[in-house]
Design a protein around this motif. Structure first.
Motif, PDB file in Angstrom:
ATOM      1  N   GLY A 292      -9.123  -1.865  -0.302  1.00 38.64           N
ATOM      2  CA  GLY A 292      -9.301  -3.276  -0.615  1.00 38.64           C
ATOM      3  C   GLY A 292      -9.125  -3.574  -2.085  1.00 38.64           C
ATOM      4  O   GLY A 292      -8.627  -4.639  -2.460  1.00 38.64           O
ATOM      5  N   ALA A 293      -9.513  -2.620  -2.950  1.00 39.99           N
ATOM      6  CA  ALA A 293      -9.486  -2.869  -4.393  1.00 39.99           C
ATOM      7  C   ALA A 293      -8.123  -2.588  -5.021  1.00 39.99           C
ATOM      8  O   ALA A 293      -7.742  -3.241  -6.000  1.00 39.99           O
ATOM      9  N   TRP A 294      -7.378  -1.644  -4.483  1.00 37.83           N
ATOM     10  CA  TRP A 294      -6.088  -1.248  -5.063  1.00 37.83           C
ATOM     11  C   TRP A 294      -5.047  -2.326  -4.797  1.00 37.83           C
ATOM     12  O   TRP A 294      -4.785  -2.696  -3.665  1.00 37.83           O
ATOM     13  N   SER A 295      -4.474  -2.853  -5.862  1.00 37.74           N
ATOM     14  CA  SER A 295      -3.528  -3.967  -5.725  1.00 37.74           C
ATOM     15  C   SER A 295      -2.271  -3.573  -4.960  1.00 37.74           C
ATOM     16  O   SER A 295      -1.612  -4.420  -4.363  1.00 37.74           O
ATOM     17  N   GLY A 296      -1.929  -2.257  -4.964  1.00 38.67           N
ATOM     18  CA  GLY A 296      -0.748  -1.808  -4.240  1.00 38.67           C
ATOM     19  C   GLY A 296      -1.037  -1.316  -2.845  1.00 38.67           C
ATOM     20  O   GLY A 296      -0.167  -0.723  -2.193  1.00 38.67           O
ATOM     21  N   SER A 297      -2.246  -1.555  -2.348  1.00 38.44           N
ATOM     22  CA  SER A 297      -2.648  -1.080  -1.031  1.00 38.44           C
ATOM     23  C   SER A 297      -1.800  -1.725   0.065  1.00 38.44           C
ATOM     24  O   SER A 297      -1.450  -2.904  -0.025  1.00 38.44           O
ATOM     25  N   PRO A 298      -1.468  -0.952   1.116  1.00 40.83           N
ATOM     26  CA  PRO A 298      -0.729  -1.561   2.252  1.00 40.83           C
ATOM     27  C   PRO A 298      -1.539  -2.622   2.988  1.00 40.83           C
ATOM     28  O   PRO A 298      -0.969  -3.375   3.785  1.00 40.83           O
ATOM     29  N   ASN A 314      -6.541 -10.955   3.021  1.00 43.90           N
ATOM     30  CA  ASN A 314      -6.524 -11.377   4.416  1.00 43.90           C
ATOM     31  C   ASN A 314      -6.258 -10.215   5.360  1.00 43.90           C
ATOM     32  O   ASN A 314      -6.953 -10.019   6.355  1.00 43.90           O
ATOM     33  N   SER A 315      -5.226  -9.428   5.074  1.00 43.69           N
ATOM     34  CA  SER A 315      -4.874  -8.307   5.946  1.00 43.69           C
ATOM     35  C   SER A 315      -5.967  -7.247   5.947  1.00 43.69           C
ATOM     36  O   SER A 315      -6.220  -6.594   6.970  1.00 43.69           O
ATOM     37  N   TYR A 316      -6.606  -7.068   4.805  1.00 44.66           N
ATOM     38  CA  TYR A 316      -7.691  -6.089   4.714  1.00 44.66           C
ATOM     39  C   TYR A 316      -8.823  -6.462   5.662  1.00 44.66           C
ATOM     40  O   TYR A 316      -9.325  -5.624   6.426  1.00 44.66           O
ATOM     41  N   PHE A 317      -9.219  -7.738   5.638  1.00 45.58           N
ATOM     42  CA  PHE A 317     -10.311  -8.164   6.499  1.00 45.58           C
ATOM     43  C   PHE A 317      -9.891  -8.218   7.969  1.00 45.58           C
ATOM     44  O   PHE A 317     -10.721  -8.049   8.861  1.00 45.58           O
ATOM     45  N   GLN A 318      -8.613  -8.426   8.233  1.00 49.85           N
ATOM     46  CA  GLN A 318      -8.142  -8.397   9.614  1.00 49.85           C
ATOM     47  C   GLN A 318      -8.181  -6.977  10.182  1.00 49.85           C
ATOM     48  O   GLN A 318      -8.187  -6.792  11.400  1.00 49.85           O
ATOM     49  N   SER A 319      -8.216  -5.980   9.308  1.00 48.28           N
ATOM     50  CA  SER A 319      -8.256  -4.575   9.737  1.00 48.28           C
ATOM     51  C   SER A 319      -9.667  -4.018   9.738  1.00 48.28           C
ATOM     52  O   SER A 319      -9.856  -2.823  10.002  1.00 48.28           O
TER      53      SER A 319
END
Length: 527
Positions: A292-298, A314-319
């Motif tokens: 969640g913190a890494w700006s380059g995270s998938p 958004n995608s982080y919380f959807q996962s």
């Protein structure tokens, strides 16, 4: 001599206070309702019939403006409606919002529970946290769970029941306290959640009808929501101990639908294995946080031009459901290997299968509940009801404190018909925000009042998608429990939150305390 019968809603001790006696009577009446599966089927049928009776009823929001939208009740008994019901039955089931998240998270929790990892964690918790603070700690954690969207419903409600059972308290009281904290306290938090920018955008758009330059930010209700977090925790704890537990009485483990492991004192080897597994859990949690913190995270979205940075998560919380499942599953497997409850991959597969086997009744219930909620949405009964209720309140020409209380009451009632906070606010904001701005109330104050009204009936609305899983969790500990008892147990929370939270908001308005950084309760019109 035979042991005394447990205190249940059917056996009311004379020493119970007046409120508890009334709750017993309500539970007895509610338990005459059909099985939850039948009840949802009947409610789905009622929606079908109501849609035919109300077919053609329409409303227009912002009539006469470029943003005007018309909504009309559609009949499910029309040619188009019947065709839609048959063609979409499977999609309604698969699209039932909690189905995938519940099964995914329960897969991880189920494996961790069967290895003994969850039970071991509860043992440590029981030994570490003073018993007097267990209830408050549980409810506070449930309120804070809105940071990860709806995950608290799936993770914390069953854990609440497990904790109470381990303490020798009634597990349904623990489940109820957790459900009240997650659902009733969904708007409150010590941090900014995904709901804050969502509501702020809708409020800002509505405010611009009166003041085109007006902007509402995500922190506009922050101070009030922090105070609300403390309020929900305190009142939820009081209701649990003073009303819910006395109503439920003593719990007999023989009422459970399956044998439950008892919480015992932790020995040295168990503690060592658990600490190793918790170390693994900490590493998994750190990895999840890094994603969640890494700006380059998938799992991070690119920042679109003009959008706030918060949207990149958004995608982080959807996962989050998958991430939570891994957070339980990986350390659970490690603990199982260390304590030899897992010897090979077949043991893990068996545990996963057994977990899904226990969810069979929920899957069946989800099919019917999915049809009911989809029928309600497609027919637009909820939308038209919400808008007509809002227009009715506007026509009453109320003012001041009476108007605020009436607005919160309308929000609470409409929440019984339209569950989504953002969807409901999309129709209500264009009506109420401009109206209350002209009565010198800021858009942020109107939004805060809406959040109070919307929250207090989350606990008891039959349209809450997670109600079926709450019933299934409850039946694990009291196999014959009925929906009447479940809803009656939740009612004191709803009433206490409605009264107390409304008073808190009114006092806040009268004292002129800022709702958020630089945000007051009064609206100063443009010169």
């Amino acid at each position: 001599m035979a042991a005394d019968a447990p205190n249940t809603p059917e056996s009311t001790p004379s020493k119970d206070n007046f409120v508890v006696r009334q709750l017993h009577r309500m539970a007895e009446m509610g338990n005459r309702l059909p099985d939850p599966l039948t009840l949802f089927a009947l409610m789905a049928l009622a929606v079908v019939l109501a849609s035919a009776a109300l077919s053609g009823t329409s409303v227009t929001v912002l009539e006469g403006t470029p943003q005007a939208q018309s909504h009309e009740v559609l009949s499910l008994l029309s040619w188009e409606g019947i065709r839609w019901m048959f063609l979409n039955a499977i999609d309604n089931f698969m699209g039932f919002a909690p189905l995938g998240p519940v099964l995914t998270v329960m897969l991880g929790i189920g494996i961790a529970e069967r290895t003994g990892f969850v039970t071991m964690g509860l043992r440590v918790l029981v030994e570490s946290v003073p018993k007097s603070l267990i209830t408050a700690t549980l409810i506070f954690a449930c309120v804070m769970s809105s940071m990860v969207a709806d995950a608290g419903y799936i993770v914390l409600t069953p854990l609440g029941a497990l904790i109470f059972a381990g303490l020798g308290r009634h597990p349904i009281a623990g489940l109820a306290a957790a459900y009240a904290g997650v659902s009733g306290g969904f708007s409150a938090n010590l941090l900014i959640t995904g709901l804050d920018p969502m509501l702020a955008r809708l409020t800002g758009q509505a405010a611009q009808i009166i003041d085109p330059s007006y902007a509402v930010n995500a922190t506009s209700n922050y101070y009030f929501m922090v105070a609300s977090t403390v309020f929900v925790t305190a009142v939820g704890t009081w209701v649990t101990t003073k009303f819910v537990e006395p109503m439920l009485g003593e719990w007999d483990p023989a009422q459970a639908s399956e044998p439950l492991e008892s919480v015992e004192v932790v020995d040295g080897d168990e503690r060592r294995n658990f600490l190793i597994s918790m170390g693994v859990a900490a590493l998994v949690a750190a990895g999840i946080a890094f994603l969640g913190a890494w700006s380059g995270s998938p799992l991070r979205d690119p920042i679109a031009e003009g959008d706030p940075a918060i949207n990149t998560l958004n995608s982080y919380f959807q996962s989050v459901e998958v991430l939570i499942a891994l957070l339980f599953m990986i350390p659970g497997i490690v603990y199982g290997v260390l304590n030899k409850s897992i010897k090979n991959d077949k043991d893990v597969a068996k545990m996963a299968s057994e977990t899904m086997g226990t969810m069979g009744s929920y899957i069946v219930l989800a099919f019917v509940a999915g049809q009911f909620i989809a029928y309600f949405s497609w027919s637009k009964i909820g939308v038209v009801t919400a808008v007509k209720g809002a227009i009715l309140l506007e026509s009453l020409n109320l003012s001041g404190i009476v108007l605020l209380l009436a607005f919160m009451a309308v929000s609470a009632v409409l929440n019984l018909f339209v569950g989504s906070a953002s969807a409901k606010w999309a129709f209500m904001a264009p009506i109420f925000v401009p109206m209350l701005m002209m009565m010198d109330l800021s858009p942020e104050a109107v939004q805060a009042a809406y959040r109070v009204g919307d929250s207090v009936t989350n606990i008891i609305t039959p349209l809450m998608p997670y109600l079926p899983i709450i019933i299934v969790f409850a039946q694990r500990y009291v196999k014959d429990i009925k929906i009447g008892t479940v809803l009656t147990v939740m009612l004191p929370y709803s009433v206490a939150f409605a009264i107390g939270w409304s008073i808190l908001f009114i006092v806040w308005v009268f004292l002129g305390i800022p709702l958020g950084p630089g945000v007051g309760v009064s609206y100063a019109p443009m010169p």
